[in-house]
Write an enzyme that holds these catalytic residues in place. Sequence first.
Site, PDB file in Angstrom:
ATOM      1  N   ASP A  37       0.735  -1.077  -0.039  1.00 16.68           N
ATOM      2  CA  ASP A  37      -0.005   0.016   0.039  1.00 16.68           C
ATOM      3  C   ASP A  37       0.735   1.289  -0.142  1.00 16.68           C
ATOM      4  O   ASP A  37       1.862   1.348   0.878  1.00 16.68           O
ATOM      5  CB  ASP A  37      -0.991  -0.108   1.221  1.00 16.68           C
ATOM      6  CG  ASP A  37      -1.987   0.856   0.959  1.00 16.68           C
ATOM      7  OD1 ASP A  37      -2.049   1.977   0.641  1.00 16.68           O
ATOM      8  OD2 ASP A  37      -3.105   0.552   1.645  1.00 16.68           O
ATOM      9  N   THR A  73      -7.217   3.906  -1.245  1.00 19.88           N
ATOM     10  CA  THR A  73      -6.901   2.480  -1.017  1.00 19.88           C
ATOM     11  C   THR A  73      -8.170   1.414  -1.564  1.00 19.88           C
ATOM     12  O   THR A  73      -7.752   0.814  -2.446  1.00 19.88           O
ATOM     13  CB  THR A  73      -6.783   2.032   0.418  1.00 19.88           C
ATOM     14  OG1 THR A  73      -5.644   3.000   0.786  1.00 19.88           O
ATOM     15  CG2 THR A  73      -6.368   0.483   0.591  1.00 19.88           C
ATOM     16  N   ASN A  94     -13.262   5.220   0.461  1.00 20.27           N
ATOM     17  CA  ASN A  94     -12.831   4.249   1.749  1.00 20.27           C
ATOM     18  C   ASN A  94     -14.019   4.529   2.710  1.00 20.27           C
ATOM     19  O   ASN A  94     -14.043   3.744   3.494  1.00 20.27           O
ATOM     20  CB  ASN A  94     -11.756   4.783   2.234  1.00 20.27           C
ATOM     21  CG  ASN A  94     -10.376   4.423   1.498  1.00 20.27           C
ATOM     22  OD1 ASN A  94     -10.483   3.625   0.643  1.00 20.27           O
ATOM     23  ND2 ASN A  94      -9.235   4.894   2.124  1.00 20.27           N
ATOM     24  N   ASP A 191       2.496   2.748   3.279  1.00 21.69           N
ATOM     25  CA  ASP A 191       1.475   3.829   3.416  1.00 21.69           C
ATOM     26  C   ASP A 191       1.314   4.448   4.835  1.00 21.69           C
ATOM     27  O   ASP A 191       1.170   5.404   4.925  1.00 21.69           O
ATOM     28  CB  ASP A 191       0.100   3.099   2.974  1.00 21.69           C
ATOM     29  CG  ASP A 191      -1.205   4.147   3.216  1.00 21.69           C
ATOM     30  OD1 ASP A 191      -1.164   4.991   2.263  1.00 21.69           O
ATOM     31  OD2 ASP A 191      -2.075   3.972   3.953  1.00 21.69           O
ATOM     32  N   HIS A 195       1.881   8.316   5.656  1.00 17.47           N
ATOM     33  CA  HIS A 195       0.699   9.059   6.224  1.00 17.47           C
ATOM     34  C   HIS A 195       1.586   9.853   7.566  1.00 17.47           C
ATOM     35  O   HIS A 195       1.345  10.981   7.740  1.00 17.47           O
ATOM     36  CB  HIS A 195      -0.506   8.474   6.823  1.00 17.47           C
ATOM     37  CG  HIS A 195      -1.262   7.967   5.741  1.00 17.47           C
ATOM     38  ND1 HIS A 195      -2.057   9.055   5.047  1.00 17.47           N
ATOM     39  CD2 HIS A 195      -1.668   6.836   5.204  1.00 17.47           C
ATOM     40  CE1 HIS A 195      -2.791   8.469   3.894  1.00 17.47           C
ATOM     41  NE2 HIS A 195      -2.588   7.271   4.431  1.00 17.47           N
ATOM     42  N   ASP A 238      -1.704   0.570  -4.678  1.00 16.17           N
ATOM     43  CA  ASP A 238      -2.895   1.427  -5.248  1.00 16.17           C
ATOM     44  C   ASP A 238      -2.599   2.774  -5.490  1.00 16.17           C
ATOM     45  O   ASP A 238      -3.418   3.402  -6.246  1.00 16.17           O
ATOM     46  CB  ASP A 238      -3.929   1.363  -3.925  1.00 16.17           C
ATOM     47  CG  ASP A 238      -3.141   1.461  -2.671  1.00 16.17           C
ATOM     48  OD1 ASP A 238      -1.991   1.602  -2.553  1.00 16.17           O
ATOM     49  OD2 ASP A 238      -4.095   1.437  -1.430  1.00 16.17           O
ATOM     50  N   HIS A 337      -3.091  10.894   0.305  1.00 26.08           N
ATOM     51  CA  HIS A 337      -3.290  10.730  -1.139  1.00 26.08           C
ATOM     52  C   HIS A 337      -4.531  10.721  -1.128  1.00 26.08           C
ATOM     53  O   HIS A 337      -5.683  10.843  -0.140  1.00 26.08           O
ATOM     54  CB  HIS A 337      -2.715   9.082  -1.374  1.00 26.08           C
ATOM     55  CG  HIS A 337      -3.383   8.198  -0.366  1.00 26.08           C
ATOM     56  ND1 HIS A 337      -4.178   7.653  -0.642  1.00 26.08           N
ATOM     57  CD2 HIS A 337      -2.690   7.738   0.673  1.00 26.08           C
ATOM     58  CE1 HIS A 337      -4.761   6.749   0.248  1.00 26.08           C
ATOM     59  NE2 HIS A 337      -3.516   6.878   1.341  1.00 26.08           N
TER      60      HIS A 337
HETATM   61 ZN   LIG Z   1      -3.351   5.784   2.919  1.00 25.89          ZN
END
Ligand SMILES: [Zn+2]
Length: 455
Positions: A37, A73, A94, A191, A195, A238, A337
Amino acid sequence: MSIFWIYFMLFVSAFLECLCSSTTNNSDVKLLLVSFDGFRASYLELYAFPNLQKMITSGTLVKHVNNVFVTKTFPNHYSIVTGRFAESHGVVANTMYDTATNKSFSTFEDKDPFWWNEATPIWVTNQQQGHKSGGAMWPGTDVFIHNTTPSYYLNYNYSTPFSKRVDHIIEWFTNSTGPINFGTLYWEEPDSTGHRSGPDSKELKNKLKEVDNNIGYLIDQLQKTGLWNTVNIIITSDHGMAQCSDKKVIQLDNCIGRGNYTRVTNSPVAAILPLSDVNYVYKLLSNCDTHMKVYLKEDIPDRFHYKHNKRIQPILLVADEGWTIVQNGSITQLGDHGYDNALPSMHPLLVAYGPVFKRGYKINSINNIDIYPLMCRVLGLKEEPNNGTFGNVRCLLASESCVGLPDVIGIVIGSLMILITVLCLLILLKKRATPRRAFARLQLQDDDDDDPLID
Ligand SMILES: [Zn+2]
Ligand SMILES: *[C@@H]1O[C@H](CO)[C@@H](O)[C@H](O)[C@H]1NC(C)=O
Ligand SMILES: *[C@@H]1O[C@H](CO)[C@@H](O)[C@H](O)[C@H]1NC(C)=O
Ligand SMILES: *[C@@H]1O[C@H](CO)[C@@H](O)[C@H](O)[C@H]1NC(C)=O
């Protein structure tokens, strides 16, 4: 005349090769689809990945994967396995809310098939066409989509270590009673760290070392069990990651009272469900901040392919790269993102390794919806209706012959050399023929008609 014939013959041979290569027996082919991810395409240029590079050297690299909007994602993982834009597979964010049924979806509340049933993921199609699939935490693999889960799957739990997920995958591929031919594997990094600390951070750099070690573990286990070199592997992601900043914050409370709307998604793309008049809410929001685009649903740009679904809310706010939308206060994370899918920072990469893929082959870009027809071709499956194009990914396959730039340069140089040789010969012939002038001229005039190049 000579150049024309060389090109003509090259095209004929390429065409014949294409025709022949499309008939193969796929019943023994194994495919493992892996997602790390938030693996931004440019990480590969910035940092060292010794294990991933092993696969790239003897496999195929796609430097940029154009993902779908929103660059989040769940929408993108579902696009990869269905070949559809978010508006056409129904997992449009999401976090989702369906007005008609009053149902809600979030990454923690994702098991209602209602949200997934607008499309059919490849693991279900694979099973419907007589095979077995395995799902190691790929989004949706623990949901009864069209009443079907993968033949083997794990319930999502973020604390399950990477190695354990790999061990399951290996077990499923080698299961003596019913082995899978297709598996999916998902990992939350880089990921999470992207973040928390931002894509430019030291923490992220260290986490990428760990991700490469994860890839090393996968390679080791496949080698130990004899699966390396029989399993085809696609490693992709992703979306990418953009650096956020507390200087780039859009505060909605400065522009509009909270009683006017519900935020269905928050940032950097906010889905707004107006509670008062849509045009009034739209007007307040569109005058709010120059670093945020505000769209009425019907005006969302066509290139986003993000309009034709009732789960898309009446107003959409899209922040500029690196900007964060809040109601008040400041940012809570340094990377994010979800932004415009045309931004390079939002793009992941793709590495393909295994017997069906070309070795040492690199191309600049494909779309993530094209991965679906590629996988169907590899597994010998009949595709469900989708938005992907096999032609865009055809060249990744070892069985497909493709004329790349080096080949073109070779052809041009080769043609020039032949042309020069022919010209030299003609000049020589002409020189020899000079004593018998009248006859030579007659011959040359005859030639003129069918050879314009020598004019
Ligand atoms: Zn993320
Ligand atoms: C493909 O190969 C497998 C085993 O190698 C065989 O059992 C199967 O019948 C073949 N299928 C086709 C369509 O030729
Ligand atoms: C809507 O926003 C406007 C502008 O901020 C505000 O004056 C109004 O009170 C809000 N309405 C509701 C119902 O919150
Ligand atoms: C994407 O595919 C779906 C399913 O075939 C189709 O309904 C939709 O019109 C396609 N979208 C585009 C933009 O072609």
